[in-house]
Design an enzyme around this catalytic site. Structure first.
Site, PDB file in Angstrom:
ATOM      1  N   GLU A   1      44.286  38.126  48.443  1.00 54.32           N
ATOM      2  CA  GLU A   1      44.273  37.821  47.012  1.00 54.32           C
ATOM      3  C   GLU A   1      45.416  36.858  46.693  1.00 54.32           C
ATOM      4  O   GLU A   1      46.579  37.160  46.981  1.00 54.32           O
ATOM      5  CB  GLU A   1      44.396  39.119  46.197  1.00 54.32           C
TER       6      GLU A   1
ATOM      7  N   VAL B   1      44.098  31.734  50.476  1.00 54.18           N
ATOM      8  CA  VAL B   1      43.363  31.187  51.620  1.00 54.18           C
ATOM      9  C   VAL B   1      43.329  29.665  51.512  1.00 54.18           C
ATOM     10  O   VAL B   1      42.973  29.113  50.468  1.00 54.18           O
ATOM     11  CB  VAL B   1      41.928  31.769  51.660  1.00 54.18           C
TER      12      VAL B   1
ATOM     13  N   GLY C   1      39.029  40.939  43.186  1.00 52.35           N
ATOM     14  CA  GLY C   1      38.410  41.211  41.888  1.00 52.35           C
ATOM     15  C   GLY C   1      37.433  42.367  42.030  1.00 52.35           C
ATOM     16  O   GLY C   1      37.388  43.047  43.068  1.00 52.35           O
TER      17      GLY C   1
ATOM     18  N   HIS D   1      33.237  73.295  28.804  1.00 56.95           N
ATOM     19  CA  HIS D   1      34.111  73.693  29.909  1.00 56.95           C
ATOM     20  C   HIS D   1      33.266  74.279  31.033  1.00 56.95           C
ATOM     21  O   HIS D   1      32.346  75.054  30.758  1.00 56.95           O
ATOM     22  CB  HIS D   1      35.113  74.739  29.434  1.00 56.95           C
TER      23      HIS D   1
HETATM   24  P1  AMP Z   1      37.160  37.881  39.977  1.00 51.48           P
HETATM   25  O1  AMP Z   1      37.277  36.586  39.205  1.00 51.48           O
HETATM   26  O2  AMP Z   1      37.530  39.102  39.200  1.00 51.48           O
HETATM   27  O3  AMP Z   1      35.847  38.004  40.688  1.00 51.48           O
HETATM   28  O4  AMP Z   1      38.269  37.796  41.119  1.00 51.48           O
HETATM   29  C1  AMP Z   1      38.341  36.745  42.044  1.00 51.48           C
HETATM   30  C2  AMP Z   1      39.744  36.735  42.649  1.00 51.48           C
HETATM   31  O5  AMP Z   1      39.776  35.795  43.724  1.00 51.48           O
HETATM   32  C3  AMP Z   1      40.842  36.329  41.669  1.00 51.48           C
HETATM   33  O6  AMP Z   1      41.763  37.384  41.556  1.00 51.48           O
HETATM   34  C4  AMP Z   1      41.477  35.090  42.314  1.00 51.48           C
HETATM   35  O7  AMP Z   1      42.885  35.074  42.166  1.00 51.48           O
HETATM   36  C5  AMP Z   1      41.103  35.233  43.793  1.00 51.48           C
HETATM   37  N1  AMP Z   1      41.099  33.956  44.532  1.00 51.48           N
HETATM   38  C6  AMP Z   1      40.566  32.765  44.135  1.00 51.48           C
HETATM   39  N2  AMP Z   1      40.758  31.797  45.086  1.00 51.48           N
HETATM   40  C7  AMP Z   1      41.427  32.399  46.121  1.00 51.48           C
HETATM   41  C8  AMP Z   1      41.934  31.948  47.409  1.00 51.48           C
HETATM   42  N3  AMP Z   1      41.774  30.686  47.839  1.00 51.48           N
HETATM   43  N4  AMP Z   1      42.573  32.848  48.205  1.00 51.48           N
HETATM   44  C9  AMP Z   1      42.722  34.137  47.796  1.00 51.48           C
HETATM   45  N5  AMP Z   1      42.288  34.597  46.606  1.00 51.48           N
HETATM   46  C10 AMP Z   1      41.648  33.756  45.765  1.00 51.48           C
END
Ligand code: AMP
Ligand code: FAD
EC number: 1.8.1.4
Length: 478
Positions: free
Chosen positions: A211, A245, A190, A451
């Site tokens: 991710e 993960v 994210g 410009h």
């Molecule tokens: P954000 O909500 O934009 O901060 O992004 C957080 C990201 O973490 C999201 O894209 C989720 O899909 C990802 N995420 C949440 N849990 C896990 C996990 N266990 N392993 C890998 N990615 C994860």
């Protein structure tokens, strides 16, 4: 008798402190309650944004980019140099000084505007009374005509990777490394994961981003997310999509992480691991059982379009309520609420909140993306202009990315501006100003842009919507 204010704000983040200053400016007697203290144990106003969020992350992004440029970006300008070194504690120390300056600036603004600043934990009781637990444990109750809840959010923890603040850290810990980790893992691609991953990658860490989703930057326009994945990967971030993960084990000063992807179970070892899987609203001990304020099913304070809770005279703003977790969204909600308390009919345009990711190139957008509009059945015309064709970008040797303007095919009204490239955040803001006033692509195209500027890329993309770009071959003919 307890003290009574026109407005009491709980939380002094960008939502709460802006609301408090605005309320005082409008002549309302105002108090703001905040409990956060810095490393020296002193009250620090400004919330997540100033202390451990927007500002410190941008300070490290800017420092690390300068280091990266000094190492790899100067030779092309004919600047010969050797032996650039880095001093991570000095870099992190500079960041701390910026934070200190800004947080004490909020205290000065409170004084200048006559906001009463109260240190302690605030809890809303029934009847718009607020219980404050002071640092010495004493308890005071004050009253308010209006209460604004602005307690913000905190990082989400996941059981497979519990934060130990040594090897496994959250975003706050990742702003405090005193040395560059050799192997750095980031869970979550994210905004926060990509920004912090970029910082440490530029300083020399081998960064792997795990991710869970198969799609990269789901909220961005597909053309932008594709370009971002390509560029960030080229910069050295190993972004593994579809990698969830499932567990981790800290062994001394390293951590072995288990994850699953389409090929099955895997392990990978890191020296530091940043958990950046999102944030959740903070409501712990915020509401007495009989306060009357309700939470929604995801734990956010339930509010209407104007941030009014279920209790008349009690409002909630920022990360603790629905919508994007962004400082500028929190601040504008604060302004809207205070003006409505004063009897104005202020509204907020939730459709035009810009989003920014401060990687390099920056990624920013406002309005809707092409895939959303297609799904809604809206016919669109699209104009794109690459920075590779911008004289200003060439002069700066920063030619990656493009501006994409999307307009309604029937009315020509601009529905979205999407930028990946230098100063994307600033360019998107120009699109947002136009969109707020209902600009058409033709209007933007008819405006005179200085410009040479990066802004000319927005001008040209708007012209390209109707096949009129000058400095690229138009795909669409007039
Ligand atoms: P954000 O909500 O934009 O901060 O992004 C957080 C990201 O973490 C999201 O894209 C989720 O899909 C990802 N995420 C949440 N849990 C896990 C996990 N266990 N392993 C890998 N990615 C994860
Ligand atoms: P917060 O800033 O979280 O402030 C809430 C305050 O309330 C805190 O100080 C807390 O101590 C206090 N509080 C909570 N409960 C109580 C209580 N009961 N009594 C007293 N005090 C209480 N957003 C952007 O727009 N741009 C960015 O570039 C950006 N970068 C970010 C980078 C990182 C690493 C992180 C973590 C966040 C970033 N954000 C960014 C998000 C942004 O920081 C938040 O959206 C914003 O701070 C939310 O503001 P807020 O006022 O709702 O809450």
């Amino acid at each position: 008798m307890s003290q009574k204010f026109d407005v009491v704000v709980i939380g002094a983040g960008p939502g709460g402190y802006v609301a408090a200053i605005k309320a005082a400016q409008l002549g309302l007697s105002t108090a703001c309650i905040e409990k956060y203290t810095d490393k020296e144990g002193k009250l620090a106003l400004g919330g997540t944004c100033l202390n451990v969020g927007c500002i410190p992350s941008k300070a490290l992004l800017d420092s690390s980019w300068k280091f990266h440029e000094a190492q790899d970006g100067f030779a092309i300008h004919g600047i010969n140099h050797a032996g650039v070194t880095m001093d991570v504690p000095a870099m992190v120390g500079r960041k701390a000084n910026i934070v200190k300056g800004l947080t004490s600036g909020v205290a000065t603004l409170f004084k200048a505007n006559g906001v009463t600043s109260i240190q302690g934990h605030g809890k809303l009781l029934a009847g718009k009374k607020i219980e404050i637990t002071k640092p010495d444990g004493s308890v005071e109750v004050i009253e308010a005509e209006n209460v604004i809840l602005a307690p913000g959010s905190r990082p989400i923890d996941i059981p497979p990777a519990p934060v130990d603040n040594n090897v496994i850290v959250d975003s706050t810990g990742a702003l405090e490394f005193q040395a560059v980790p050799k192997r750095l893992g980031v869970i979550g691609a994210g905004v926060i994961g990509l920004e912090l991953g970029s910082v440490w990658s530029r300083l020399g860490a081998e960064v792997t981003v795990l991710e869970a989703l198969d799609t990269f930057l789901l909220a961005a326009d597909t053309a932008v997310s594709k370009e971002a994945l390509k560029t960030l990967t080229k910069q050295g971030l190993d972004i593994k999509l579809g990698a969830r993960v499932t567990g981790s084990k800290v062994n001394g000063e390293e951590v072995v992480v288990n994850y699953t992807d389409k090929d099955g179970e895997k392990t990978i070892t890191f020296d530091k691991l940043i958990v950046a899987v999102g944030r959740r609203p903070v409501t712990t001990d915020l509401l007495a059982a009989d306060s009357g304020v309700t939470l929604d099913e995801r734990g956010y304070v339930h509010v209407d379009d104007h941030c009014a809770t279920t209790v008349p005279g009690v409002y909630a703003i920022g990360d603790v309520v629905r919508g994007m977790m962004l400082a500028h969204k929190a601040s504008e909600e604060g302004i809207m609420v205070v003006e409505r308390i004063k009897g104005h009919k202020t509204q907020m345009n939730y459709d035009l909140i810009p989003s920014v990711i401060y990687t390099h190139p920056e990624i920013a957008w406002v309005g809707k993306n092409e895939q959303q509009l297609k799904a809604e059945g809206v016919e669109v015309n699209v104009g794109t202009f690459p920075f590779a064709a911008s004289g200003r970008a060439m002069a700066a040797n920063d030619t990656g990315g493009f501006v994409k303007v999307i307009a309604d095919a029937k009315t020509d009204r601009v529905l979205g501006v999407h930028v990946i490239g230098p100063s994307a955040a600033e360019l998107v803001q120009q699109g947002a100003i136009g969109m707020e006033f209902g600009t058409s692509a033709e209007d933007l195209g008819m405006m005179v842009f200085s410009h040479p500027t990066l802004s000319e890329a927005l001008h040209e993309a708007a012209l390209a919507v109707n096949g009129g770009a000058i400095h690229i071959a138009n795909r669409k003919k007039r």
